[in-house]
Design a protein around this motif. Structure first.
Motif, short mmCIF file in Angstrom:
data_model
loop_
_atom_site.label_atom_id
_atom_site.label_comp_id
_atom_site.label_asym_id
_atom_site.label_seq_id
_atom_site.Cartn_x
_atom_site.Cartn_y
_atom_site.Cartn_z
N LEU A 126 0.82 -1.23 0.00
CA LEU A 126 0.00 0.00 0.00
C LEU A 126 0.85 1.28 0.00
O LEU A 126 0.65 2.18 -0.83
N SER A 127 1.82 1.39 0.89
CA SER A 127 2.58 2.64 0.98
C SER A 127 3.48 2.84 -0.23
O SER A 127 3.60 3.95 -0.77
N LYS A 188 -11.82 -0.24 8.53
CA LYS A 188 -10.37 -0.11 8.75
C LYS A 188 -9.89 -0.50 10.15
O LYS A 188 -8.74 -0.92 10.30
N ASN A 189 -10.75 -0.43 11.14
CA ASN A 189 -10.28 -0.78 12.49
C ASN A 189 -10.04 -2.27 12.66
O ASN A 189 -9.25 -2.68 13.50
N ASP A 190 -10.72 -3.08 11.86
CA ASP A 190 -10.49 -4.52 11.91
C ASP A 190 -10.93 -5.11 10.56
O ASP A 190 -12.07 -5.56 10.39
N LEU A 191 -9.99 -5.09 9.63
CA LEU A 191 -10.31 -5.51 8.25
C LEU A 191 -10.76 -6.97 8.22
O LEU A 191 -11.72 -7.32 7.53
N LEU A 213 -6.55 -15.26 4.52
CA LEU A 213 -7.14 -13.93 4.70
C LEU A 213 -6.21 -13.00 5.46
O LEU A 213 -5.93 -11.88 5.01
N ASP A 214 -5.70 -13.43 6.60
CA ASP A 214 -4.81 -12.58 7.39
C ASP A 214 -3.58 -12.18 6.58
O ASP A 214 -3.14 -11.03 6.64
N VAL A 215 -3.04 -13.13 5.84
CA VAL A 215 -1.85 -12.86 5.02
C VAL A 215 -2.15 -11.75 4.01
O VAL A 215 -1.32 -10.87 3.76
N CYS A 216 -3.35 -11.78 3.45
CA CYS A 216 -3.73 -10.81 2.41
C CYS A 216 -4.02 -9.42 2.98
O CYS A 216 -4.21 -8.46 2.22
N LEU A 217 -4.10 -9.31 4.29
CA LEU A 217 -4.46 -8.02 4.90
C LEU A 217 -3.28 -7.39 5.64
O LEU A 217 -3.45 -6.38 6.35
N LYS A 218 -2.08 -7.93 5.47
CA LYS A 218 -0.89 -7.43 6.21
C LYS A 218 -0.33 -6.19 5.50
O LYS A 218 0.44 -6.28 4.55
N ILE A 219 -0.72 -5.05 6.04
CA ILE A 219 -0.36 -3.78 5.39
C ILE A 219 1.16 -3.58 5.37
O ILE A 219 1.84 -3.75 6.37
#
Ligand code: 3SL
Length: 242
Positions: A126-127, A188-191, A213-219
């Motif tokens: 993302l960044s 955003k507080n808990d994707l 799922l968790d892996v895909c949400l690791k910013i």
């Protein structure tokens, strides 16, 4: 000010197609194709070729490429890998070229190849992604791969995250982008918790692959910047003229 618009499904891509030559596009398939591609580059893949059909990947497999194929969420039998980011480890992809076909993500990439620049977006980069888009300052299309031409929550939610990051420097007037931002604010507080209701997460559960799922949400866990150009995806730093 440059603009941001969001294409919520490939089924309406044609409405934006004429303008893409002078716009940057971010292709988004959070679960899981674009996340998996970012993971592959983080773990040392040298290039990724998105292909339309498993047969195309199989032909490249015979020439020594790693071949990955997914349909309807499952690995196609006979391929080295499917589409789980957890399978694209250093051991399996470092220094390798990968040919991949997936239900929605690889198709979306191929649809927008004529854009000014095409980026592969995920929470994992993302960044890296938003810094580059800010720096370029071009009009932007956030292209959600969806599921078989239908809207999905996770891709739109990510479009909202990107638009939120860029909101100071870009003009956001488009209803789809405004809705994406609202969606992101709700989640955003808990994707992970928010996405439990998503149809693809339910599909994950039925296929026993919910640990993805968790892996895909690791910013920002894979600070790479994959770009799709001339039919192939490479990391931007390895590519001179993106
Ligand atoms: O549709 C796609 O391109 C895939 O990301 C779907 S899946 O997550 O592998 O099921």
């Amino acid at each position: 000010m440059p603009t941001i618009e969001t294409i919520i499904s490939p089924a309406i891509f044609h409405l934006y197609e004429e303008e893409i030559h002078h716009k940057n596009v971010v292709v988004i398939d959070i679960l899981r194709a674009t996340t998996t591609m970012c993971t592959a580059f983080k773990n040392g893949a040298t290039e990724i070729l998105p292909v339309a059909k498993p047969e195309d990947a199989a032909a490249l497999q015979k020439m020594g490429w790693i071949a990955a194929a997914e349909r309807h969420g499952e690995t196609v039998p006979g391929f080295d890998l499917g589409n789980s980011p957890q399978d694209f480890t250093k051991e399996s992809v470092n220094g390798k070229k990968i040919a991949i076909t997936t239900t929605n993500g690889t198709r979306a990439l191929q649809m927008c190849e004529a854009a000014k620049a095409v980026f592969v977006g995920s929470f994992l980069n993302l960044s890296q992604l938003t810094n580059e888009l800010q720096h370029r300052g071009d009009d932007l299309l956030l292209f959600c791969a969806g599921w078989k031409d239908k809207f999905n929550l996770e891709d739109t939610l990510f479009a909202g995250a990107v638009a939120t990051e860029l909101s100071a420097e870009f003009d956001i007037f488009d209803d789809a982008t405004l809705a994406a931002i609202d969606l992101y604010n709700s989640a955003k507080n808990d994707l992970n918790k928010y996405l439990q209701k998503a149809s693809h997460v339910k599909r994950f559960k039925s296929l026993h692959i919910e640990s993805d799922l968790d892996v895909c949400l690791k910013i920002d866990s894979a600070p790479v910047l994959p770009v799709f150009k001339n039919g192939v995806i490479v990391q931007m730093n390895n590519e001179q003229t993106a």
